[in-house]
Enzyme design. Structure first.
Site, PDB file in Angstrom:
ATOM      1  N   GLU A 144     -44.190  22.776 -40.154  1.00  0.00           N
ATOM      2  CA  GLU A 144     -43.001  23.236 -39.438  1.00  0.00           C
ATOM      3  C   GLU A 144     -43.420  23.969 -38.174  1.00  0.00           C
ATOM      4  O   GLU A 144     -44.366  24.754 -38.188  1.00  0.00           O
ATOM      5  CB  GLU A 144     -42.174  24.152 -40.347  1.00  0.00           C
ATOM      6  CG  GLU A 144     -40.955  24.780 -39.701  1.00  0.00           C
ATOM      7  CD  GLU A 144     -39.946  23.756 -39.207  1.00  0.00           C
ATOM      8  OE1 GLU A 144     -39.574  23.852 -38.013  1.00  0.00           O
ATOM      9  OE2 GLU A 144     -39.556  22.864 -39.989  1.00  0.00           O
TER      10      GLU A 144
ATOM     11  N   THR B 290     -33.202  17.638 -49.960  1.00  0.00           N
ATOM     12  CA  THR B 290     -33.480  18.684 -48.981  1.00  0.00           C
ATOM     13  C   THR B 290     -32.229  19.558 -48.870  1.00  0.00           C
ATOM     14  O   THR B 290     -31.171  19.223 -49.409  1.00  0.00           O
ATOM     15  CB  THR B 290     -33.793  18.099 -47.595  1.00  0.00           C
ATOM     16  OG1 THR B 290     -32.574  17.631 -46.993  1.00  0.00           O
ATOM     17  CG2 THR B 290     -34.786  16.942 -47.688  1.00  0.00           C
ATOM     18  N   GLU B 291     -32.349  20.668 -48.143  1.00  0.00           N
ATOM     19  CA  GLU B 291     -31.188  21.529 -47.932  1.00  0.00           C
ATOM     20  C   GLU B 291     -30.065  20.774 -47.225  1.00  0.00           C
ATOM     21  O   GLU B 291     -28.904  20.833 -47.626  1.00  0.00           O
ATOM     22  CB  GLU B 291     -31.571  22.755 -47.084  1.00  0.00           C
ATOM     23  CG  GLU B 291     -32.576  23.688 -47.730  1.00  0.00           C
ATOM     24  CD  GLU B 291     -34.015  23.375 -47.331  1.00  0.00           C
ATOM     25  OE1 GLU B 291     -34.868  24.240 -47.518  1.00  0.00           O
ATOM     26  OE2 GLU B 291     -34.283  22.255 -46.844  1.00  0.00           O
ATOM     27  N   TYR B 292     -30.420  20.063 -46.152  1.00  0.00           N
ATOM     28  CA  TYR B 292     -29.427  19.308 -45.388  1.00  0.00           C
ATOM     29  C   TYR B 292     -28.802  18.207 -46.231  1.00  0.00           C
ATOM     30  O   TYR B 292     -27.601  17.949 -46.168  1.00  0.00           O
ATOM     31  CB  TYR B 292     -30.078  18.691 -44.148  1.00  0.00           C
ATOM     32  CG  TYR B 292     -30.082  19.598 -42.938  1.00  0.00           C
ATOM     33  CD1 TYR B 292     -28.936  20.262 -42.531  1.00  0.00           C
ATOM     34  CD2 TYR B 292     -31.236  19.763 -42.180  1.00  0.00           C
ATOM     35  CE1 TYR B 292     -28.934  21.082 -41.415  1.00  0.00           C
ATOM     36  CE2 TYR B 292     -31.254  20.583 -41.061  1.00  0.00           C
ATOM     37  CZ  TYR B 292     -30.099  21.240 -40.683  1.00  0.00           C
ATOM     38  OH  TYR B 292     -30.104  22.053 -39.582  1.00  0.00           O
ATOM     39  N   GLU B 293     -29.635  17.540 -47.006  1.00  0.00           N
ATOM     40  CA  GLU B 293     -29.148  16.437 -47.830  1.00  0.00           C
ATOM     41  C   GLU B 293     -28.076  16.910 -48.805  1.00  0.00           C
ATOM     42  O   GLU B 293     -27.042  16.258 -48.977  1.00  0.00           O
ATOM     43  CB  GLU B 293     -30.322  15.833 -48.591  1.00  0.00           C
ATOM     44  CG  GLU B 293     -29.973  14.634 -49.442  1.00  0.00           C
ATOM     45  CD  GLU B 293     -31.210  14.018 -50.062  1.00  0.00           C
ATOM     46  OE1 GLU B 293     -31.052  13.057 -50.835  1.00  0.00           O
ATOM     47  OE2 GLU B 293     -32.334  14.488 -49.774  1.00  0.00           O
TER      48      GLU B 293
ATOM     49  N   ASP C 238     -34.474  15.741 -36.295  1.00  0.00           N
ATOM     50  CA  ASP C 238     -33.564  15.823 -35.150  1.00  0.00           C
ATOM     51  C   ASP C 238     -33.366  14.418 -34.584  1.00  0.00           C
ATOM     52  O   ASP C 238     -34.340  13.736 -34.254  1.00  0.00           O
ATOM     53  CB  ASP C 238     -34.167  16.733 -34.081  1.00  0.00           C
ATOM     54  CG  ASP C 238     -33.160  17.124 -33.003  1.00  0.00           C
ATOM     55  OD1 ASP C 238     -32.330  16.264 -32.625  1.00  0.00           O
ATOM     56  OD2 ASP C 238     -33.207  18.267 -32.534  1.00  0.00           O
TER      57      ASP C 238
ATOM     58  N   ASP D  96     -47.117  21.983 -34.604  1.00  0.00           N
ATOM     59  CA  ASP D  96     -46.289  20.952 -33.984  1.00  0.00           C
ATOM     60  C   ASP D  96     -46.632  19.605 -34.609  1.00  0.00           C
ATOM     61  O   ASP D  96     -47.789  19.181 -34.589  1.00  0.00           O
ATOM     62  CB  ASP D  96     -46.561  20.922 -32.479  1.00  0.00           C
ATOM     63  CG  ASP D  96     -45.620  19.997 -31.725  1.00  0.00           C
ATOM     64  OD1 ASP D  96     -44.938  19.164 -32.365  1.00  0.00           O
ATOM     65  OD2 ASP D  96     -45.569  20.094 -30.483  1.00  0.00           O
TER      66      ASP D  96
ATOM     67  N   GLU E 204     -45.080  16.699 -45.267  1.00  0.00           N
ATOM     68  CA  GLU E 204     -43.711  16.607 -44.764  1.00  0.00           C
ATOM     69  C   GLU E 204     -43.694  17.178 -43.359  1.00  0.00           C
ATOM     70  O   GLU E 204     -44.044  18.340 -43.151  1.00  0.00           O
ATOM     71  CB  GLU E 204     -42.730  17.377 -45.649  1.00  0.00           C
ATOM     72  CG  GLU E 204     -41.286  17.255 -45.156  1.00  0.00           C
ATOM     73  CD  GLU E 204     -40.301  18.121 -45.936  1.00  0.00           C
ATOM     74  OE1 GLU E 204     -39.087  17.854 -45.835  1.00  0.00           O
ATOM     75  OE2 GLU E 204     -40.737  19.071 -46.630  1.00  0.00           O
TER      76      GLU E 204
ATOM     77  N   LYS F 252     -29.821  11.285 -27.079  1.00  0.00           N
ATOM     78  CA  LYS F 252     -29.844  10.835 -25.689  1.00  0.00           C
ATOM     79  C   LYS F 252     -31.050   9.936 -25.433  1.00  0.00           C
ATOM     80  O   LYS F 252     -32.157  10.214 -25.902  1.00  0.00           O
ATOM     81  CB  LYS F 252     -29.860  12.034 -24.741  1.00  0.00           C
ATOM     82  CG  LYS F 252     -28.590  12.881 -24.822  1.00  0.00           C
ATOM     83  CD  LYS F 252     -28.632  14.055 -23.853  1.00  0.00           C
ATOM     84  CE  LYS F 252     -27.345  14.876 -23.960  1.00  0.00           C
ATOM     85  NZ  LYS F 252     -27.338  16.044 -23.044  1.00  0.00           N
TER      86      LYS F 252
END
Length: 212
Positions: free
Chosen positions: A69, A192-195, A118, A96, A44, A122
């Site tokens: 991460e 996931t946490e965000y999900e 992310d 990275d 991941e 832009k």
């Protein structure tokens, strides 16, 4: 995701070299040696606080998982969460995600997960998106033949861009879901946490599966 630095993070990472790697180059082509069993490796990219990768490793013991991460405090939190249980098929890499070919041999990985990356909205930041063509080339290189990418996001713009980018790269779509949590695909979904946060607010979750 920006998290305030935790003073205990570096010490925790240093205390658990059996679970987290800081110099991935040392294990290039040899990642299975860090696990109890030699099994297909799933990674991941952008593992965050680890909810997804931890639960995936527990749910699928027949695979080896590596959470990657770039933020030290964030991966330290993931490590801390993982250490609460014995999960022999889980490792972490502090690195990275743009440099995966430095850490993995060609064909060493079986699947890549990209979760709530992310969006870099832009135009001048397009090259930073994890589904930009240069990243796809990296995934293709480290993946086995016909290796798979799974991508989830709440960001419609990034999802549409990713469909376009993967299609232009010549990838084959195995599935596309515009409302994951109201589909049959959700039966085996690991959040996931965000999900969890976004779906609780009624935000649709987008998902795709594709292979090279």
């Amino acid at each position: 995701m920006r998290v305030r630095n935790k003073p205990w993070a570096p010490e925790l990472i240093e205390a658990h070299p059996e679970k987290i790697v800081e110099k991935g180059q040392a294990f290039k082509g040899q990642w299975n040696q860090r696990f109890e069993k030699e099994q297909p490796i799933f990674i991941e990219v952008g593992t965050g606080k680890g909810q997804f990768i931890i639960n995936m490793a527990k749910k699928y013991p027949q695979y080896n998982f590596i959470g990657i991460e770039i933020q030290k405090t964030v991966i330290a939190i993931a490590l801390k969460n993982a250490l609460e249980e014995e999960i022999p098929n889980l490792q972490f890499l502090y690195a990275d995600g743009a440099e995966l070919t430095d850490y993995f041999e060609d064909g060493e990985v079986s699947k890549v997960f990209l979760n709530f990356s992310d969006p870099w909205p832009k135009t001048r930041h397009e090259k930073r998106r994890l589904t930009f063509k240069t990243f796809l080339k990296v995934y293709e290189q480290i993946l086995v033949k016909n290796g798979e990418v799974e991508f989830k996001t709440d960001n419609q713009g990034l999802f549409e861009y990713s469909l376009y980018s993967l299609n232009n790269y010549g990838m084959t779509f195995e599935g596309v879901w515009l409302d994951l949590h109201n589909s049959e695909e959700n039966e085996d979904n690991v959040e996931t946490e965000y999900e969890h946060k976004f779906s609780a607010k009624g935000q649709p979750i987008y998902k795709l599966k594709a292979h090279f």
